[in-house]
Motif scaffolding. Structure first.
Motif, PDB file in Angstrom:
ATOM      1  N   HIS A 190     -40.238  -3.475  21.473  1.00 25.82           N
ATOM      2  CA  HIS A 190     -41.057  -2.480  22.174  1.00 25.82           C
ATOM      3  C   HIS A 190     -41.771  -3.058  23.395  1.00 25.82           C
ATOM      4  N   ALA A 191     -41.766  -4.382  23.525  1.00 26.97           N
ATOM      5  CA  ALA A 191     -42.407  -5.025  24.680  1.00 26.97           C
ATOM      6  C   ALA A 191     -41.443  -5.225  25.844  1.00 26.97           C
ATOM      7  N   VAL A 192     -40.157  -4.973  25.635  1.00 26.63           N
ATOM      8  CA  VAL A 192     -39.167  -5.177  26.698  1.00 26.63           C
ATOM      9  C   VAL A 192     -39.480  -4.256  27.877  1.00 26.63           C
ATOM     10  N   ASP A 193     -39.485  -4.811  29.068  1.00 24.17           N
ATOM     11  CA  ASP A 193     -39.662  -4.031  30.296  1.00 24.17           C
ATOM     12  C   ASP A 193     -38.341  -3.334  30.593  1.00 24.17           C
ATOM     13  N   ILE A 194     -38.264  -2.053  30.268  1.00 26.19           N
ATOM     14  CA  ILE A 194     -36.982  -1.342  30.336  1.00 26.19           C
ATOM     15  C   ILE A 194     -36.420  -1.287  31.749  1.00 26.19           C
ATOM     16  N   ASP A 195     -37.275  -1.220  32.732  1.00 26.10           N
ATOM     17  CA  ASP A 195     -36.779  -1.192  34.112  1.00 26.10           C
ATOM     18  C   ASP A 195     -36.291  -2.568  34.544  1.00 26.10           C
ATOM     19  N   ALA A 196     -37.011  -3.608  34.150  1.00 23.50           N
ATOM     20  CA  ALA A 196     -36.642  -4.958  34.556  1.00 23.50           C
ATOM     21  C   ALA A 196     -35.289  -5.379  33.997  1.00 23.50           C
TER      22      ALA A 196
ATOM     23  N   PRO B  56     -31.117 -11.738  27.483  1.00 27.35           N
ATOM     24  CA  PRO B  56     -32.058 -12.708  28.066  1.00 27.35           C
ATOM     25  C   PRO B  56     -33.507 -12.515  27.608  1.00 27.35           C
ATOM     26  N   THR B  57     -33.799 -11.495  26.785  1.00 23.13           N
ATOM     27  CA  THR B  57     -35.168 -11.201  26.383  1.00 23.13           C
ATOM     28  C   THR B  57     -35.536 -11.944  25.097  1.00 23.13           C
ATOM     29  N   GLU B  58     -36.735 -11.685  24.587  1.00 22.43           N
ATOM     30  CA  GLU B  58     -37.191 -12.284  23.339  1.00 22.43           C
ATOM     31  C   GLU B  58     -36.526 -11.658  22.110  1.00 22.43           C
ATOM     32  N   VAL B  59     -35.837 -10.540  22.302  1.00 20.97           N
ATOM     33  CA  VAL B  59     -35.208  -9.841  21.172  1.00 20.97           C
ATOM     34  C   VAL B  59     -33.924 -10.567  20.788  1.00 20.97           C
ATOM     35  N   PRO B  60     -33.791 -11.016  19.532  1.00 19.65           N
ATOM     36  CA  PRO B  60     -32.560 -11.707  19.127  1.00 19.65           C
ATOM     37  C   PRO B  60     -31.415 -10.725  18.892  1.00 19.65           C
ATOM     38  N   VAL B  61     -30.379 -10.842  19.696  1.00 17.65           N
ATOM     39  CA  VAL B  61     -29.179 -10.020  19.543  1.00 17.65           C
ATOM     40  C   VAL B  61     -27.950 -10.923  19.674  1.00 17.65           C
TER      41      VAL B  61
ATOM     42  N   ILE C 194     -27.777   4.182  17.946  1.00 15.70           N
ATOM     43  CA  ILE C 194     -28.590   5.359  18.269  1.00 15.70           C
ATOM     44  C   ILE C 194     -29.847   4.965  19.056  1.00 15.70           C
ATOM     45  N   CYS C 195     -29.843   3.773  19.613  1.00 17.97           N
ATOM     46  CA  CYS C 195     -30.967   3.306  20.432  1.00 17.97           C
ATOM     47  C   CYS C 195     -31.135   4.196  21.662  1.00 17.97           C
ATOM     48  N   THR C 196     -32.393   4.460  22.037  1.00 16.42           N
ATOM     49  CA  THR C 196     -32.683   5.223  23.235  1.00 16.42           C
ATOM     50  C   THR C 196     -34.080   4.847  23.721  1.00 16.42           C
ATOM     51  N   LEU C 197     -34.629   5.639  24.610  1.00 18.81           N
ATOM     52  CA  LEU C 197     -35.992   5.439  25.077  1.00 18.81           C
ATOM     53  C   LEU C 197     -36.895   6.499  24.466  1.00 18.81           C
ATOM     54  N   GLY C 198     -38.155   6.141  24.222  1.00 22.38           N
ATOM     55  CA  GLY C 198     -39.050   7.128  23.647  1.00 22.38           C
ATOM     56  C   GLY C 198     -40.309   6.517  23.095  1.00 22.38           C
ATOM     57  N   ASP C 199     -40.791   7.093  21.994  1.00 26.55           N
ATOM     58  CA  ASP C 199     -42.061   6.697  21.389  1.00 26.55           C
ATOM     59  C   ASP C 199     -41.828   5.565  20.398  1.00 26.55           C
ATOM     60  N   PRO C 200     -42.367   4.374  20.657  1.00 29.20           N
ATOM     61  CA  PRO C 200     -42.112   3.229  19.779  1.00 29.20           C
ATOM     62  C   PRO C 200     -42.623   3.420  18.358  1.00 29.20           C
ATOM     63  N   LEU C 201     -43.642   4.250  18.181  1.00 31.62           N
ATOM     64  CA  LEU C 201     -44.216   4.408  16.844  1.00 31.62           C
ATOM     65  C   LEU C 201     -43.246   5.108  15.883  1.00 31.62           C
ATOM     66  N   ALA C 202     -42.201   5.739  16.419  1.00 35.63           N
ATOM     67  CA  ALA C 202     -41.178   6.316  15.546  1.00 35.63           C
ATOM     68  C   ALA C 202     -40.469   5.213  14.765  1.00 35.63           C
ATOM     69  N   ASP C 203     -40.222   4.072  15.409  1.00 38.64           N
ATOM     70  CA  ASP C 203     -39.620   2.927  14.708  1.00 38.64           C
ATOM     71  C   ASP C 203     -40.557   2.387  13.643  1.00 38.64           C
ATOM     72  N   VAL C 204     -41.848   2.319  13.963  1.00 38.70           N
ATOM     73  CA  VAL C 204     -42.826   1.787  13.016  1.00 38.70           C
ATOM     74  C   VAL C 204     -42.934   2.701  11.796  1.00 38.70           C
ATOM     75  N   GLY C 205     -42.977   4.000  12.023  1.00 35.58           N
ATOM     76  CA  GLY C 205     -43.061   4.948  10.923  1.00 35.58           C
ATOM     77  C   GLY C 205     -41.846   4.909  10.026  1.00 35.58           C
TER      78      GLY C 205
ATOM     79  N   THR D  67     -40.739   3.207  25.509  1.00 31.62           N
ATOM     80  CA  THR D  67     -40.145   1.894  25.276  1.00 31.62           C
ATOM     81  C   THR D  67     -38.740   2.100  24.724  1.00 31.62           C
ATOM     82  N   ILE D  68     -38.034   0.995  24.505  1.00 32.31           N
ATOM     83  CA  ILE D  68     -36.812   1.057  23.711  1.00 32.31           C
ATOM     84  C   ILE D  68     -37.181   1.512  22.307  1.00 32.31           C
ATOM     85  N   VAL D  69     -36.404   2.435  21.761  1.00 35.29           N
ATOM     86  CA  VAL D  69     -36.543   2.847  20.362  1.00 35.29           C
ATOM     87  C   VAL D  69     -35.220   2.531  19.680  1.00 35.29           C
TER      88      VAL D  69
END
Length: 346
Positions: free
Chosen positions: A144-150, A82-87, A230-241, A203-205
């Motif tokens: 990275h903008a997904v509200d993980i709790d919501a 239901p989020t903006e992320v296309p899956v 291998i998705c998990t929660l953590g530092d979003p900048l790891a995906d960017v790097g 965020t989601i990583v």
């Protein structure tokens, strides 16, 4: 399809009954393996009318429960739907191993293009390449903008200390597969461990976000993000790097020995991707060199494991030295790239 035509990993009669109970699928169904190996197995399922779905299950044989958790992948896709992320929309999860020998889930088939090499990139118009790069980074910002709790993913993993856990995990794997001394890997590990940036809100990583893990529509926009295992929660900048590691500007050498699809004219540059992400996410990227170094170093650890399996004969003929010599050299090149990026850390 006869029994001999059914790929390993599929119990055709059982899966057909299961799928027909949940979709308008018209039997007989045909199953085609589209991704195999040591990762999760992915099959296209096609019914008598040509409708298609995708089935995912663990690899054959003994697997680590946490490494190939179908319920976890299904949960992530269902939460992101239901989020903006296309899956891809999910059809359902089967945890009853008596149906197909292992848990599996099914999702809708999404039409799209995977750009894995230069030829695939050249098949796109320059404007489409540009749109693909912009959409790729915008989609990462949306992840990275997904509200993980919501969305119900607040307990998907530990939120804090992501980079330290990742460093220790991959270094542990590197040490377990060690067949030789690679001092640069050890040196970069110590440097990164001593310079871990303060982590912002978790965020989601995705963990392996790159161009060829996304499906593109005709206009170049991302229509589905794939491979969430291998998705998990953590530092979003790891995906960017890591995306910076996979991306190559025109005339930039790559560590795979092959030209990168993103080096074809039209794609945004690495700097443009960073600027776009910073604009979309509002995050400070002044410390991105740490995450680039970490991305190179992580890949070096992973490929050293491949090299060790070749050396040990687990991947076939031990006499084929050229195959595993290449991997051995690639580890060194990646670790040196990590050291170079780490040298820019302030």
């Amino acid at each position: 399809m006869s029994a001999t035509d059914v790929p390993k990993g599929i119990h055709a009669d059982n899966v057909t009954r299961w799928l027909c109970e949940r979709t308008p699928a018209v039997p007989p169904l045909t199953f085609t393996l589209i991704q195999g190996g040591h990762s999760n197995l992915t099959f296209t399922v096609t019914d008598a009318d040509g409708a298609r779905w995708v089935l995912r299950r663990p690899p054959l044989g003994q697997v680590l429960a946490t490494a190939h958790d179908m319920a976890r992948e299904h949960r992530i896709l269902a939460a992101l739907g239901p989020t903006e992320v296309p899956v891809p929309p999910v059809v359902g999860l089967c945890e009853d191993a008596s149906i197909n020998g292992a848990p599996f889930y099914v999702m809708d088939f999404v039409e799209g293009t995977v750009v894995r090499d230069v030829a695939a990139a050249q098949a796109l118009a320059p404007a489409t390449r540009r749109a693909a790069g912009v959409s790729l980074i915008d989609t990462l910002a949306d992840v990275h903008a997904v509200d993980i709790d919501a969305v119900g993913l607040g307990d998907l993993g530990r939120r804090e200390g992501y980079i330290e856990r990742q460093l220790r995990r991959w270094y542990g794997q590197f040490q377990q597969s060690r067949t030789r001394e690679v001092p640069v890997v050890d040196e970069v590990y110590e440097h990164l461990l001593a310079t871990i940036p303060e982590q912002g809100p978790a965020t989601i990583v995705h963990g392996d976000y790159r161009l060829d893990n996304c499906l593109l529509g005709p206009d170049g926009r991302v229509v589905a993000v794939l491979d969430w295992e291998i998705c998990t929660l953590g530092d979003p900048l790891a995906d960017v790097g890591l995306l910076q590691v996979y991306w190559a500007d025109p005339d930039e050498p790559t560590h795979s020995g092959l030209p990168a699809p993103t080096s074809v004219e039209g794609f945004p540059t690495k700097v443009e991707l960073l600027e776009r992400y910073a604009e979309r996410s509002g995050r400070d990227l002044s410390g991105i060199d740490f995450y680039v170094a970490f991305g190179y170093w992580k890949l070096a650890c992973i490929i050293e494991g491949v090299y060790a399996r070749y050396v040990g004969g687990a991947m076939g003929d031990r006499g084929d030295r050229s195959a595993f010599d290449f991997f051995g050299q690639q580890v060194i090149a990646l670790a040196e790239a990590a050291r170079q990026a780490a040298g820019r850390i302030e």
